[in-house]
Design a protein around this motif. Structure first.
Motif: not given
Ligand code: SAM
Length: 237
Positions: A9, A12, A28, A45, A71-73, A76, A92-94, A97, A126, A129, A147
């Motif tokens: 994590k 990532v 994206y 995608h 994990g909204c990125g 999109s 999202d964790i980032s 993003m 956030k 998890e 993961y």
């Molecule tokens: N869901 C979005 C989309 O389809 O456009 C983004 C997909 S991108 C490949 C993966 C995303 O998951 C990244 O923005 C990353 O930061 C986020 N991510 C990875 N692990 C995560 C976690 N444990 N909790 C929340 N977000 C996470």
């Protein structure tokens, strides 16, 4: 609760705040500064997002439906969902993003075609998890790839616990062909391919859902040359 993700994590999070952010923002986005592979992934995608939207709209209008985009990125999915009238909670964790998603939402959601003002998604930094609350629908697209299955199991169970009616997930399917492709990819890692990619078998994902009382109702698949995603919609049994 035991932490899911662990060392993976942190890697990532770091990746998606730095080189991964730059790479995926381009993929994206809609500019021309993508190579052939990135353009192909962009297309694949976009199809997953489109298929998700039609799965969601199949059950009726999204007006007022609460959706958690885990994990909204760069937003999109969250942005078109807001245009449909959904009440979106996006996280999202980032932080990079989330900031980008928020910026794009402000640009794209000022007013819709008919002049009404869509409800802005609520964007939060956030990891999934630590999400809580209840939503009509929970969606998690292209996140499980980061993961391994034993961690994905816990994530799937947690996401299901947040959803009242349905859970939509996409993941890279573990099929012979894709396994092979991945091996080839490992032989020629690109400069910014900093994270490991984990594939999941559909049976494993299905088992993880069944363990917590959920069943798969619809399945979709997107394949382009370099992008493979199984899309599933699960509902409580
Ligand atoms: N869901 C979005 C989309 O389809 O456009 C983004 C997909 S991108 C490949 C993966 C995303 O998951 C990244 O923005 C990353 O930061 C986020 N991510 C990875 N692990 C995560 C976690 N444990 N909790 C929340 N977000 C996470």
């Amino acid at each position: 609760a035991e932490e899911v993700g662990g060392g993976d994590k942190e890697v990532v999070r770091e990746y998606f705040n730095n080189s991964g952010f730059q790479r995926w923002k381009k993929i994206y986005g809609d500019t021309d500064e993508v190579n052939r592979v990135q353009r192909d992934i962009r297309l694949g995608h976009a199809k997953t997002v489109e298929n998700t939207l039609s799965m969601l709209k199949d059950e009726g209008s999204l007006q007022g439906v609460t959706v958690c985009d885990a994990g909204c990125g760069t937003g999109s999915l969250s942005i078109p969902l807001a245009k449909e009238g959904a009440v979106v909670f996006a996280s999202d964790i980032s932080a990079a993003m989330v900031a980008e998603a928020e910026k794009q939402a402000k640009e794209q959601l000022a007013t819709s075609e008919d002049g009404s003002v869509p409800v802005m998604p609520k964007f939060v930094v956030k990891d999934l998890e630590s999400l809580d609350g209840k939503y009509d629908t929970v969606v998690c697209l292209d996140v499980l790839i980061h993961y391994p299955q034993h961690k994905a199991d816990g994530m799937i169970a947690h996401l299901a616990s947040l959803a009242n009616n349905r859970l939509i997930l996409s993941f890279a399917p573990k099929t012979f062909y894709y396994d092979l492709l991945k091996r080839v990819g490992e032989l020629f890692p690109g400069p910014s391919k900093a994270t490991r990619a984990y594939l999941h078998s559909e049976a494993d994902v299905e088992r993880a859902l069944q363990k917590v009382g959920w069943t798969i109702r619809k399945r979709g698949l997107t394949t382009t040359q370099f992008y493979f995603a199984r899309l599933i919609e699960a509902v409580p049994m």
